[in-house]
Design a protein around this motif. Structure first.
Motif, PDB file in Angstrom:
ATOM      1  N   PRO A 193      31.925  58.052  47.489  1.00  0.00           N
ATOM      2  CA  PRO A 193      31.838  56.958  46.353  1.00  0.00           C
ATOM      3  C   PRO A 193      31.126  55.820  47.048  1.00  0.00           C
ATOM      4  O   PRO A 193      31.007  55.470  48.147  1.00  0.00           O
ATOM      5  CB  PRO A 193      33.555  56.429  46.457  1.00  0.00           C
ATOM      6  CG  PRO A 193      34.013  57.507  47.527  1.00  0.00           C
ATOM      7  CD  PRO A 193      33.298  58.406  47.598  1.00  0.00           C
ATOM      8  N   ASN A 194      30.518  55.174  45.876  1.00  0.00           N
ATOM      9  CA  ASN A 194      29.742  53.937  46.480  1.00  0.00           C
ATOM     10  C   ASN A 194      28.604  54.112  47.397  1.00  0.00           C
ATOM     11  O   ASN A 194      28.323  52.826  47.794  1.00  0.00           O
ATOM     12  CB  ASN A 194      30.647  52.690  46.700  1.00  0.00           C
ATOM     13  CG  ASN A 194      31.572  52.452  45.343  1.00  0.00           C
ATOM     14  OD1 ASN A 194      31.118  52.135  44.527  1.00  0.00           O
ATOM     15  ND2 ASN A 194      33.069  52.392  45.531  1.00  0.00           N
ATOM     16  N   VAL A 232      24.659  53.010  45.709  1.00  0.00           N
ATOM     17  CA  VAL A 232      24.876  51.832  44.782  1.00  0.00           C
ATOM     18  C   VAL A 232      23.969  50.877  45.404  1.00  0.00           C
ATOM     19  O   VAL A 232      24.318  50.494  46.617  1.00  0.00           O
ATOM     20  CB  VAL A 232      26.385  51.320  44.835  1.00  0.00           C
ATOM     21  CG1 VAL A 232      26.400  50.124  43.859  1.00  0.00           C
ATOM     22  CG2 VAL A 232      27.134  52.341  44.080  1.00  0.00           C
ATOM     23  N   ALA A 254      25.280  47.078  41.579  1.00  0.00           N
ATOM     24  CA  ALA A 254      26.425  46.208  41.735  1.00  0.00           C
ATOM     25  C   ALA A 254      26.492  44.806  40.986  1.00  0.00           C
ATOM     26  O   ALA A 254      27.494  44.278  41.122  1.00  0.00           O
ATOM     27  CB  ALA A 254      26.782  46.101  42.984  1.00  0.00           C
ATOM     28  N   VAL A 309      37.318  52.082  41.787  1.00  0.00           N
ATOM     29  CA  VAL A 309      35.977  51.907  41.106  1.00  0.00           C
ATOM     30  C   VAL A 309      34.679  52.635  41.973  1.00  0.00           C
ATOM     31  O   VAL A 309      34.800  52.252  43.051  1.00  0.00           O
ATOM     32  CB  VAL A 309      35.646  50.675  40.727  1.00  0.00           C
ATOM     33  CG1 VAL A 309      34.296  50.542  39.983  1.00  0.00           C
ATOM     34  CG2 VAL A 309      36.775  49.750  39.970  1.00  0.00           C
ATOM     35  N   LEU A 349      30.660  53.181  41.727  1.00  0.00           N
ATOM     36  CA  LEU A 349      29.540  52.789  40.929  1.00  0.00           C
ATOM     37  C   LEU A 349      28.500  53.661  41.226  1.00  0.00           C
ATOM     38  O   LEU A 349      27.316  53.284  40.751  1.00  0.00           O
ATOM     39  CB  LEU A 349      29.354  51.293  41.374  1.00  0.00           C
ATOM     40  CG  LEU A 349      30.341  50.294  41.033  1.00  0.00           C
ATOM     41  CD1 LEU A 349      30.031  48.882  41.658  1.00  0.00           C
ATOM     42  CD2 LEU A 349      30.860  50.316  39.661  1.00  0.00           C
TER      43      LEU A 349
END
Lengths: 100, 487
Positions: B43-44, B47, B52, B155, B157
């Motif tokens: 995750p992330n 990004v 962001a 979250v 992204l």
């Protein structure tokens, strides 16, 4: 065109900006003034005039399809990204539960 | 044309369907940043500051994403707009850090086009043309996870800012089958072009399904939009359910509200998503961070020149080689299979025999062993060699099957297998006659019956002879010699 307080509140809600009734009452005439000025601009005859998108002749630049070519616009920066997050856990940003 | 009807209490109803398909553009980096797009990363980790929505970051479009959308437009004979522009679609949600999605409402990159579909796969020549209103490019949003924490949503992204093409059809479909055929055809075109991998499980292709019902010949009814349906089967199920629901509502004296609905995969039903009603006020306006997108003729020419042969053209070419419409359809449905088959033809295989063998033997074997064409243990040139051995009489049909089985297991070349295992077919009349004589000698009863008029016993003699020769005798020669010997 005049903006009433109900419209101000709706726009604020769509943008998730909290405003009080007093704020709305103050903002309504302010926004009405701005829109009145735009109405004045609409009085100018622009028939046959191309919409202007920039003040200097300029072309949209495109980038090549390369991963992380420029460190400023590439990924792999999770820690930096999360540094200012109010609450991050296990590599995720977290927000108050939003579920249908 | 479709005769799909909903039988209501007040008579027959026609279903009107339009699809908005979101297809993830195949690219290394995102639409407006240099972060990677690969599926399944931590995750992330993919990004950038742009994705962001950190203050002060400016979007710069990825040329490859524009190129792929243009090529897709060209593949469906659509108008390419040399002047297009990006707009902001404003809404507030935790998966959208910018607070707006960069999209194209007023001036999309690709205009009007069309896709030809064959809703009945037993009759691929019965086609219908479905209009495509437009294709525009836009950003994908991030992903929310609600089941990781009791009070927080997580979250990720990684998807935020990945390029999507939104492909909007005209409301030209009239049945779930037509919608299914449209999706399959669109997916095939995207995969031939290489602009989207078409992987619906990974979310590379999702459809918003617009459905309304009307009495045949009436004006269009009010439509509902079922969001984010991620398989052909589910799209068809959602249409079926939604059309029936609408007929019931109207016949009970109610009216259809234009609304967004969600499809429930388990129950096959749809339900209203009322809480998002407000969000429909998107307050679009031109994105001041981006100049209009202007394309040069040379860029378009380059896009056009890079298009491969597309499914319809390939299917017609195969039919022109004498391959049946059905087989041509099966062979061109998936781009990998079509390319494999093209390689087989290039290696010198005869088209009709090659099509028969590929659609029955090869696809059958791949199916049976749970493989697909990409992991086929048999290469096109090996297959061409096998077919050539059949064509020149070295192998009979049944010997070819045996050789193919060995090829599947070992990946060896057919000529070598024939050599090593002595599987060569023989047309040696002397050897065959000797075996026939032996078979007749040990079957006096059958011989008497056959000569007495029981002609079905001919098969018995063929079987015995073939068995005695280990299946290696040329069947045509065996038949001919047996007829003479038994007469």
């Amino acid at each position: 065109m005049s903006v009433d307080t109900a419209t101000v509140k709706k726009v604020a809600a769509l943008a998730r900006i909290a405003i009080t009734d007093e704020d709305a009452a103050r903002l309504a005439p302010e926004l009405s003034n701005i829109l009145g000025w735009i109405e004045q601009l609409e009085g100018v005859n622009t028939a046959g005039v191309e919409p202007m998108t920039a003040v200097i002749p300029n072309q949209l630049r495109l980038r090549d399809d390369v991963i992380d070519a420029d460190p400023l616009t590439g990924g792999g920066i999770r820690d930096a990204l999360m540094a200012n997050a109010p609450q991050a856990e296990h590599g995720f940003f977290t927000v108050p539960k939003v579920i249908e | 044309m479709s005769d799909y009807r909903i039988q209501g209490a007040t008579g027959e109803w026609e279903v009107v369907i339009g699809l908005e398909v979101h297809a993830q553009v195949t690219s290394n980096a995102k639409l407006f940043s240099g972060a990677a797009t690969a599926f399944g990363a931590e995750p992330n980790t993919q990004v950038s500051l742009v994705d962001a929505a950190m203050p002060g970051m400016l979007p710069v479009p990825n040329m490859e994403c524009i190129r792929q959308a243009v090529r897709t437009g060209m593949a469906i004979d659509a108008t390419i707009n040399r002047w297009s522009r990006f707009d902001r679609k404003n809404y507030f949600y935790a998966d959208l850090p910018q607070g707006y999605q960069i999209s194209q409402l007023y001036h999309p990159l690709v205009g009007e086009g069309a896709i030809e579909i064959s809703p009945d796969d037993r009759n691929p020549d019965a086609t219908k043309t479905i209009g495509v209103e437009r294709i525009h490019v836009e950003q994908d949003a991030g992903k929310l996870m609600h089941d990781q924490h009791p009070t927080r949503s997580y979250v990720d992204l990684n998807r935020s800012g990945v390029a999507l093409m939104e492909i909007v059809s005209r409301p030209d479909m009239r049945s779930p089958a037509e919608a299914g055929a449209y999706l399959r055809k669109l997916r095939a075109i995207l995969r031939y072009v290489g602009s989207c991998d078409g992987n619906m499980e990974e979310g590379s292709m999702r459809a918003d399904v617009n459905v309304s019902v009307r009495k045949v010949g009436d004006e269009l009814g009010t439509r509902t939009e079922t969001k984010n349906v991620n398989s052909v089967r589910f799209v068809m199920a959602a249409i079926e359910y939604e059309a029936k629901r609408q007929v019931e509502v109207i016949e009970d004296g109610g009216r259809i509200v234009q609304e967004t609905r969600l499809f429930n995969v388990e129950s096959g039903t749809t339900r209203s998503m009322r809480s998002k009603e407000d969000a429909h006020d998107y307050r679009y306006f031109p994105d001041p961070d981006l100049l209009p997108l202007e394309l040069e003729e040379a860029f378009l020419a380059d896009c056009r020149a890079s298009l491969p042969e597309l499914p319809d053209a390939k299917r017609k070419r195969y039919e022109g080689l004498g391959i049946s419409a059905y087989q041509a359809d099966v062979l061109t449905a998936e781009v990998e299979a079509a390319r494999w088959f093209d390689a087989l033809l290039e290696a010198g295989a005869k088209p009709v025999a090659a099509a028969n063998w590929t659609t029955s033997e090869l696809f059958g074997a791949l199916n049976r062993t749970g493989r697909d064409i990409a992991t086929s243990p048999v290469s096109p040139s090996q297959a061409a060699e096998l077919l050539a051995l059949v064509a020149d009489g070295t192998l009979s049909g049944s010997l070819a099957k045996q050789v193919f089985e060995v090829m599947l297991e070992t990946g060896d070349a057919p000529a070598r297998i024939v050599e090593d295992r002595g599987l060569k077919q023989t047309s040696d009349t002397g050897a065959i006659l000797a075996v026939i004589a032996e078979v007749i000698a040990r079957s006096p009863n059958q011989l008497a019956q056959y000569r007495g008029g029981k002609e079905t016993l001919f098969g018995y003699f063929v079987g015995q002879t073939m068995k005695a020769m280990g299946g290696k005798a040329n069947p045509a020669v065996v038949n001919e010699l047996l007829k003479k010997a038994l007469a």
